[in-house]
Design a protein around this motif. Sequence first.
Motif, PDB file in Angstrom:
ATOM      1  N   LYS A  25       8.055 -56.768  22.893  1.00  0.00           N
ATOM      2  CA  LYS A  25       7.155 -57.904  23.712  1.00  0.00           C
ATOM      3  C   LYS A  25       6.073 -58.385  22.489  1.00  0.00           C
ATOM      4  CE  LYS A  25       8.997 -57.146  27.692  1.00  0.00           C
ATOM      5  NZ  LYS A  25       9.905 -58.076  28.203  1.00  0.00           N
ATOM      6  N   GLN A  28       0.276 -57.151  23.603  1.00  0.00           N
ATOM      7  CA  GLN A  28      -0.024 -56.256  24.495  1.00  0.00           C
ATOM      8  C   GLN A  28      -1.568 -56.337  24.983  1.00  0.00           C
ATOM      9  OE1 GLN A  28       0.380 -54.143  26.860  1.00  0.00           O
ATOM     10  NE2 GLN A  28       1.129 -52.121  26.128  1.00  0.00           N
ATOM     11  N   SER A  30      -4.528 -53.882  26.597  1.00  0.00           N
ATOM     12  CA  SER A  30      -4.546 -52.691  27.426  1.00  0.00           C
ATOM     13  C   SER A  30      -6.131 -52.173  27.589  1.00  0.00           C
ATOM     14  CB  SER A  30      -3.739 -51.519  26.792  1.00  0.00           C
ATOM     15  OG  SER A  30      -4.413 -51.161  25.447  1.00  0.00           O
ATOM     16  N   ALA A  36      -2.323 -50.816  30.913  1.00  0.00           N
ATOM     17  CA  ALA A  36      -1.797 -51.767  29.975  1.00  0.00           C
ATOM     18  C   ALA A  36      -0.780 -52.997  30.846  1.00  0.00           C
ATOM     19  CB  ALA A  36      -1.273 -51.156  28.858  1.00  0.00           C
ATOM     20  N   PHE A  38       2.203 -53.831  29.334  1.00  0.00           N
ATOM     21  CA  PHE A  38       3.177 -53.243  29.181  1.00  0.00           C
ATOM     22  C   PHE A  38       3.436 -51.530  28.968  1.00  0.00           C
ATOM     23  CE2 PHE A  38       3.810 -57.405  27.320  1.00  0.00           C
ATOM     24  CZ  PHE A  38       4.822 -57.904  28.262  1.00  0.00           C
ATOM     25  N   ARG A  40       3.649 -47.670  27.435  1.00  0.00           N
ATOM     26  CA  ARG A  40       3.449 -47.204  26.022  1.00  0.00           C
ATOM     27  C   ARG A  40       4.630 -46.961  25.438  1.00  0.00           C
ATOM     28  NH1 ARG A  40       0.550 -41.555  26.299  1.00  0.00           N
ATOM     29  NH2 ARG A  40      -0.804 -42.792  27.726  1.00  0.00           N
ATOM     30  N   THR A  42       7.031 -49.460  25.069  1.00  0.00           N
ATOM     31  CA  THR A  42       7.536 -50.530  24.810  1.00  0.00           C
ATOM     32  C   THR A  42       7.029 -51.108  23.215  1.00  0.00           C
ATOM     33  OG1 THR A  42       7.203 -51.447  27.089  1.00  0.00           O
ATOM     34  CG2 THR A  42       7.428 -53.257  25.511  1.00  0.00           C
ATOM     35  N   ILE A  44       5.663 -53.541  20.571  1.00  0.00           N
ATOM     36  CA  ILE A  44       5.226 -54.573  20.456  1.00  0.00           C
ATOM     37  C   ILE A  44       5.292 -55.261  19.015  1.00  0.00           C
ATOM     38  CG2 ILE A  44       2.651 -55.863  20.692  1.00  0.00           C
ATOM     39  CD1 ILE A  44       3.737 -54.096  23.414  1.00  0.00           C
ATOM     40  N   THR A  48      -1.751 -56.691  19.433  1.00  0.00           N
ATOM     41  CA  THR A  48      -2.314 -55.797  20.578  1.00  0.00           C
ATOM     42  C   THR A  48      -3.708 -55.740  20.438  1.00  0.00           C
ATOM     43  OG1 THR A  48      -2.362 -53.992  19.193  1.00  0.00           O
ATOM     44  CG2 THR A  48      -0.306 -54.184  20.013  1.00  0.00           C
ATOM     45  N   GLY A  53      -5.063 -48.523  22.963  1.00  0.00           N
ATOM     46  CA  GLY A  53      -3.829 -48.843  23.007  1.00  0.00           C
ATOM     47  C   GLY A  53      -2.843 -47.879  22.459  1.00  0.00           C
ATOM     48  N   ASN A  55       1.373 -48.022  21.503  1.00  0.00           N
ATOM     49  CA  ASN A  55       2.550 -48.089  21.470  1.00  0.00           C
ATOM     50  C   ASN A  55       3.054 -48.274  20.009  1.00  0.00           C
ATOM     51  OD1 ASN A  55       1.089 -50.222  23.612  1.00  0.00           O
ATOM     52  ND2 ASN A  55       3.340 -50.227  24.294  1.00  0.00           N
ATOM     53  N   GLN A  57       4.659 -50.198  17.202  1.00  0.00           N
ATOM     54  CA  GLN A  57       4.385 -51.507  16.939  1.00  0.00           C
ATOM     55  C   GLN A  57       4.607 -52.074  15.689  1.00  0.00           C
ATOM     56  OE1 GLN A  57      -0.059 -52.130  16.575  1.00  0.00           O
ATOM     57  NE2 GLN A  57       0.226 -50.047  17.575  1.00  0.00           N
TER      58      GLN A  57
END
Length: 181
Positions: A25, A28, A30, A36, A38, A40, A42, A44, A48, A53, A55, A57
């Motif tokens: 995505k 993000q 969060s 959030a 999306f 965790r 997913t 990014i 973000t 957060g 993820n 990324q």
Amino acid sequence: MKKIIFITCLGIIMAVASMAMAESKPIQLSLTPDIAVFDRDTEIRGLTLGIWGENPQTALAIGIVNGSKGNSAGLSFGFLLNYAESYKGVQWAPVNYTKKSFLGWQSGIVNYAEGSVKGLQTGAVNYSDHLTGVQFGFVNYAAKATTGVQIGLINLIPQNQWFTRFPDELAPGMVFVNWRF
């Protein structure tokens, strides 16, 4: 028959491409990793923003606490803490932590890399299990170093020996500067 094979292959390619696009995505937002936009897990790719957060990324991460899972990259600007499993890029926060490997520049009051560092650490206290690069701070510690330079008040590379392998290495502990090549 050729048309059926072509259409089938085209359908498979489109399905795989849509699944790959669905897994990452561009942004993000969060409050915590569980609150959030999306999940965790997913990935990014973009931006973000959040209080906290976490993820995988490839992104610009801005928040109070920025966490990243897996192999991540980008610029993490944390007002308190950046933490990652493996990270390539820049981490700026009062405290920066990586568990496995870091490639790039960590800058903060405390920079701590449990694994290897390839690049630059600038802060009051810099720690690396394995240094390939430069540590610049008041206290610098590298449990091991392949090729590294430390500049600061206290500089420790315990695997070095006392002046016996000069100029390739200096000493286990030195003021102002220490190295290993």
